[in-house]
Scaffold this motif. Sequence first.
Motif, PDB file in Angstrom:
ATOM      1  N   GLN A  78       0.828  -1.156   0.067  1.00 57.37           N
ATOM      2  CA  GLN A  78       0.031   0.059   0.096  1.00 57.37           C
ATOM      3  C   GLN A  78       0.937   1.200  -0.046  1.00 57.37           C
ATOM      4  N   LEU A  79       0.706   2.099  -1.184  1.00 57.99           N
ATOM      5  CA  LEU A  79       1.506   3.458  -1.136  1.00 57.99           C
ATOM      6  C   LEU A  79       0.730   4.527  -0.540  1.00 57.99           C
ATOM      7  N   SER A  80       1.238   5.403   0.055  1.00 56.39           N
ATOM      8  CA  SER A  80       0.601   6.823   0.264  1.00 56.39           C
ATOM      9  C   SER A  80       0.332   7.741  -0.917  1.00 56.39           C
ATOM     10  N   ARG A  81      -0.620   8.206  -0.998  1.00 55.52           N
ATOM     11  CA  ARG A  81      -0.794   9.155  -2.228  1.00 55.52           C
ATOM     12  C   ARG A  81      -0.367  10.702  -1.779  1.00 55.52           C
ATOM     13  N   GLU A  82       0.224  10.768  -0.424  1.00 56.35           N
ATOM     14  CA  GLU A  82       0.209  12.066  -0.277  1.00 56.35           C
ATOM     15  C   GLU A  82       1.887  12.393   0.070  1.00 56.35           C
ATOM     16  N   ASN A  83       2.480  11.249   0.384  1.00 56.81           N
ATOM     17  CA  ASN A  83       4.019  11.249   0.539  1.00 56.81           C
ATOM     18  C   ASN A  83       4.613   9.868   0.202  1.00 56.81           C
ATOM     19  N   ASP A  84       5.642   9.637   0.632  1.00 54.72           N
ATOM     20  CA  ASP A  84       6.380   8.389   0.569  1.00 54.72           C
ATOM     21  C   ASP A  84       6.201   7.391   1.452  1.00 54.72           C
ATOM     22  N   ASP A  85       5.241   7.651   2.315  1.00 58.52           N
ATOM     23  CA  ASP A  85       4.776   6.346   3.289  1.00 58.52           C
ATOM     24  C   ASP A  85       4.372   4.827   2.519  1.00 58.52           C
ATOM     25  N   TYR A  86       4.623   3.779   3.052  1.00 54.36           N
ATOM     26  CA  TYR A  86       4.222   2.730   2.493  1.00 54.36           C
ATOM     27  C   TYR A  86       4.132   1.350   3.480  1.00 54.36           C
ATOM     28  N   LEU A  87       3.571   0.517   3.193  1.00 47.53           N
ATOM     29  CA  LEU A  87       3.523  -0.834   3.825  1.00 47.53           C
ATOM     30  C   LEU A  87       3.826  -1.840   2.631  1.00 47.53           C
ATOM     31  N   ARG A  88       4.681  -2.710   2.927  1.00 45.52           N
ATOM     32  CA  ARG A  88       4.967  -3.921   2.103  1.00 45.52           C
ATOM     33  C   ARG A  88       5.059  -5.231   2.786  1.00 45.52           C
ATOM     34  N   ILE A  89       4.492  -6.315   2.181  1.00 48.16           N
ATOM     35  CA  ILE A  89       4.473  -7.440   2.849  1.00 48.16           C
ATOM     36  C   ILE A  89       4.824  -8.481   1.710  1.00 48.16           C
ATOM     37  N   ASP A  90       5.769  -9.549   2.358  1.00 47.22           N
ATOM     38  CA  ASP A  90       6.168 -10.700   1.379  1.00 47.22           C
ATOM     39  C   ASP A  90       6.425 -11.869   2.231  1.00 47.22           C
ATOM     40  N   GLY A  91       5.814 -13.193   1.874  1.00 45.82           N
ATOM     41  CA  GLY A  91       6.121 -14.134   2.768  1.00 45.82           C
ATOM     42  C   GLY A  91       5.245 -15.286   2.314  1.00 45.82           C
ATOM     43  N   GLU A  92       5.214 -16.288   3.191  1.00 49.47           N
ATOM     44  CA  GLU A  92       4.154 -17.675   2.975  1.00 49.47           C
ATOM     45  C   GLU A  92       3.083 -17.416   3.988  1.00 49.47           C
ATOM     46  N   ILE A  93       1.879 -17.859   3.337  1.00 46.60           N
ATOM     47  CA  ILE A  93       0.721 -18.022   4.185  1.00 46.60           C
ATOM     48  C   ILE A  93       0.567 -19.570   4.776  1.00 46.60           C
ATOM     49  N   THR A  94       0.072 -19.875   5.725  1.00 40.84           N
ATOM     50  CA  THR A  94      -0.374 -21.254   6.271  1.00 40.84           C
ATOM     51  C   THR A  94      -1.667 -20.722   6.577  1.00 40.84           C
ATOM     52  N   ILE A  95      -2.595 -21.471   6.141  1.00 43.78           N
ATOM     53  CA  ILE A  95      -4.243 -21.550   6.674  1.00 43.78           C
ATOM     54  C   ILE A  95      -4.239 -22.356   7.763  1.00 43.78           C
ATOM     55  N   VAL A  96      -4.793 -21.689   9.018  1.00 44.50           N
ATOM     56  CA  VAL A  96      -5.165 -22.457  10.056  1.00 44.50           C
ATOM     57  C   VAL A  96      -6.467 -23.050   9.969  1.00 44.50           C
ATOM     58  N   ASP A  97      -7.381 -21.901   9.755  1.00 44.39           N
ATOM     59  CA  ASP A  97      -8.904 -21.963   9.357  1.00 44.39           C
ATOM     60  C   ASP A  97      -9.050 -20.851   8.726  1.00 44.39           C
ATOM     61  N   ALA A  98     -10.491 -20.741   8.230  1.00 42.29           N
ATOM     62  CA  ALA A  98     -10.917 -19.418   7.395  1.00 42.29           C
ATOM     63  C   ALA A  98     -10.853 -18.304   8.001  1.00 42.29           C
ATOM     64  N   LYS A  99     -10.619 -18.121   9.488  1.00 44.48           N
ATOM     65  CA  LYS A  99     -10.526 -16.977  10.074  1.00 44.48           C
ATOM     66  C   LYS A  99      -9.215 -16.671  10.567  1.00 44.48           C
TER      67      LYS A  99
END
Length: 158
Positions: A78-99
């Motif tokens: 997710q990149l900010s539209r107002e400045n250079d703020d950001y969130l980045r995720i990168d990895g593996e997912i393991t499903i425990v259950d739907a929630k």
Amino acid sequence: MKKYLILLLLSCIALGASAQTKKKVTRQKAKVTQKARTPEQMVIGRHMLSLQWISWDYFGSCNITKEADGKLRCKGEQLSRENDDYLRIDGEITIVDAKHLIFNGTIASKIYHINGGKECLREGTFDFEATQNRKFWRLQQMENPCDPCTDYVDIYFK
């Protein structure tokens, strides 16, 4: 003439009621189909992604894919539209259950008013859970390790 107008009016009302009934049935089928999906079907695909410091009005996205070895991969930003703020995720997912999902990887964020505006990097295993009938999985390790504040990192259902 009045009879024809009355018949025409009644026909229009009947057609409108029929269309409304059809829409209602279609919505009900969609709900049933959504509930019948497996947790993997709910998880694999493109999702909206957000960190509250950036915005809840516009979102980033993350894509969860199934690799050839069967592992689920999650990558997004997710990149900010107002400045250079950001969130980045990168990895593996393991499903425990739907929630409940377990994410093993990197979560990086840069917010101008947190941690002196420097990147905060988290690496390891994290829980994302959908609690209280929410339509998203929220990072449960909410405390920002670089500055005393709470981060709401959310991955939304498709």
